[in-house]
Design a protein around this motif. Structure first.
Motif, PDB file in Angstrom:
ATOM      1  N   VAL A 222       0.834  -1.209   0.000  1.00  0.00           N
ATOM      2  CA  VAL A 222       0.000   0.000   0.000  1.00  0.00           C
ATOM      3  C   VAL A 222       0.868   1.259   0.000  1.00  0.00           C
ATOM      4  O   VAL A 222       0.576   2.234  -0.711  1.00  0.00           O
ATOM      5  N   VAL A 223       1.954   1.245   0.782  1.00  0.00           N
ATOM      6  CA  VAL A 223       2.860   2.402   0.836  1.00  0.00           C
ATOM      7  C   VAL A 223       3.481   2.650  -0.534  1.00  0.00           C
ATOM      8  O   VAL A 223       3.527   3.791  -1.009  1.00  0.00           O
ATOM      9  N   LEU A 224       3.953   1.585  -1.173  1.00  0.00           N
ATOM     10  CA  LEU A 224       4.531   1.714  -2.510  1.00  0.00           C
ATOM     11  C   LEU A 224       3.517   2.279  -3.497  1.00  0.00           C
ATOM     12  O   LEU A 224       3.825   3.166  -4.299  1.00  0.00           O
ATOM     13  N   LYS A 225       2.313   1.749  -3.443  1.00  0.00           N
ATOM     14  CA  LYS A 225       1.256   2.192  -4.355  1.00  0.00           C
ATOM     15  C   LYS A 225       0.965   3.675  -4.169  1.00  0.00           C
ATOM     16  O   LYS A 225       0.781   4.419  -5.145  1.00  0.00           O
ATOM     17  N   ARG A 226       0.936   4.119  -2.909  1.00  0.00           N
ATOM     18  CA  ARG A 226       0.707   5.547  -2.622  1.00  0.00           C
ATOM     19  C   ARG A 226       1.821   6.404  -3.208  1.00  0.00           C
ATOM     20  O   ARG A 226       1.582   7.480  -3.758  1.00  0.00           O
ATOM     21  N   MET A 227       3.067   5.941  -3.067  1.00  0.00           N
ATOM     22  CA  MET A 227       4.200   6.717  -3.586  1.00  0.00           C
ATOM     23  C   MET A 227       4.169   6.791  -5.104  1.00  0.00           C
ATOM     24  O   MET A 227       4.452   7.839  -5.684  1.00  0.00           O
ATOM     25  N   PHE A 228       3.822   5.699  -5.750  1.00  0.00           N
ATOM     26  CA  PHE A 228       3.707   5.708  -7.215  1.00  0.00           C
ATOM     27  C   PHE A 228       2.645   6.717  -7.655  1.00  0.00           C
ATOM     28  O   PHE A 228       2.867   7.509  -8.583  1.00  0.00           O
ATOM     29  N   SER A 229       1.504   6.699  -6.992  1.00  0.00           N
ATOM     30  CA  SER A 229       0.408   7.608  -7.334  1.00  0.00           C
ATOM     31  C   SER A 229       0.807   9.060  -7.097  1.00  0.00           C
ATOM     32  O   SER A 229       0.515   9.940  -7.919  1.00  0.00           O
ATOM     33  N   PHE A 230       1.477   9.308  -5.977  1.00  0.00           N
ATOM     34  CA  PHE A 230       1.920  10.669  -5.655  1.00  0.00           C
ATOM     35  C   PHE A 230       2.852  11.197  -6.745  1.00  0.00           C
ATOM     36  O   PHE A 230       2.719  12.347  -7.187  1.00  0.00           O
ATOM     37  N   CYS A 231       3.801  10.362  -7.169  1.00  0.00           N
ATOM     38  CA  CYS A 231       4.753  10.782  -8.210  1.00  0.00           C
ATOM     39  C   CYS A 231       4.029  11.150  -9.504  1.00  0.00           C
ATOM     40  O   CYS A 231       4.332  12.171 -10.135  1.00  0.00           O
ATOM     41  N   LYS A 232       3.084  10.324  -9.900  1.00  0.00           N
ATOM     42  CA  LYS A 232       2.351  10.586 -11.144  1.00  0.00           C
ATOM     43  C   LYS A 232       1.529  11.860 -11.045  1.00  0.00           C
ATOM     44  O   LYS A 232       1.463  12.641 -12.003  1.00  0.00           O
TER      45      LYS A 232
END
Length: 328
Positions: A222-232
């Motif tokens: 979930v943390v990784l997914k949040r970071m990916f979304s934030f970057c995009k």
């Protein structure tokens, strides 16, 4: 009020102010920065308009230790024993320093999906570089340890305010190079057994995980997914790097273990985020001289080799057009 009491209170106030001033001066001294060399780049100030940044733990800290040598506008946000939660905290706090289209490299190694901030035994190391609102948790004791480094048993550190030291800027300044195979094998066995015990694995080849292990795996996904979304959302380009390990460390992991943990985590976090898997890259398997410890932490030579290979692959995958895109 009793004059003696007034004198005592006055002395306590004076001593308290002196203690506060000494701590402030020490935290801004070269001595303090040298003793905290793995984070002094934060203390010296994070540059603006960064074109490539990396996050991760020890392995990424050493792997991306050649931005200056390659004349790349980059910053190494990795520190020892760093969790994905701290990656996210740093990402949120310092994202304003990234340029549009910045390449954000998330380094994820074998056991990282099971590691969390709660395992960190010195959280105060983050307190003067990350604002409390971004930290996964906060406590007063760590705050006091971070902002008042001069404690009873450490008054000898005050000499750093008297005798001026030259700056030590290399993050590997205090890292020893292992020269012989026997020492390398011993170090890798210690690492493997340490991780196995830390996460309560039966072995690093298992594929069945207990409730707590699955909870950590899902949380980090979930943390990784949040970071990916934030970057995009911010217009950055997230990519994942699985860093190279030497054969002396890779032998402890089965491919089934990697698939059931690390690769599962990455797949569920973001299928459209490019993943560059260097874990068994042929350039590093038989070359212990590219690592400080023979198989885990790349040395300067190994870092230079890995970074050149990685940026060439970014170009081949049309993520960048040329090296010049990343130059200062």
């Amino acid at each position: 009020m009793n004059i003696s009491l007034i004198i005592v209170l006055s002395l306590l106030i004076i001593l308290g102010l002196l203690y506060l001033i000494l701590n402030i001066l020490y935290r801004h001294s070269e001595s303090y920065k040298n003793r905290n060399v793995t984070k002094r780049r934060f203390l010296d100030g994070v540059p603006n308009n960064l074109k490539v940044v990396n996050f991760g733990s020890n392995y990424m800290m050493y792997a991306f230790d050649n931005y200056r040598e390659l004349n790349i506008s980059g910053f190494n946000f990795s520190m020892p024993a760093q969790s994905l939660e701290i990656d996210e905290a740093l990402l949120h706090q310092y994202s304003s320093h990234f340029s549009k289209g910045c390449i954000v490299v998330f380094g994820v190694a074998a056991c990282v999906p099971f590691y969390g901030y709660s395992y960190c035994n010195d959280p105060e190391k983050y307190y003067d570089i990350i604002k409390s609102r971004y930290l996964p948790s906060w406590n007063l004791k760590s705050t006091l340890k971070a902002f008042f480094p001069l404690r009873l048993k450490q008054w000898r550190l005050v000499k750093g305010l008297i005798y001026k030291e030259g700056p030590i800027t290399e993050i590997s300044a205090f890292t020893k190079q292992i020269e012989d195979v026997a020492s390398c094998k011993k170090a890798m066995n210690n690492y493997a057994m340490g991780w196995q015990n830390m996460f309560h694995f039966k072995s690093l080849k298992q594929t069945d995980f207990d409730k707590d292990q699955l909870e950590s795996l899902n949380k980090n996904t979930v943390v990784l997914k949040r970071m990916f979304s934030f970057c995009k959302e911010k217009g950055f380009i997230p990519v994942v790097l699985i860093p190279p390990f030497g054969k002396e460390l890779n032998q402890y992991y089965s491919e089934d273990f990697i698939s059931a943990s690390l690769k599962k985590c990455l797949k569920q976090a973001g299928q459209d985020v490019p993943v560059f898997d260097y874990r068994k890259h042929s350039s590093f398997q038989e070359h212990p001289n590219l690592f400080f410890d023979g198989a885990f932490s790349l040395n300067k030579r190994g870092s230079l080799k890995m970074m050149k290979l990685f940026f060439e692959e970014l170009k081949n995958n049309n993520i960048i057009k040329s090296y010049q895109d990343l130059y200062k």
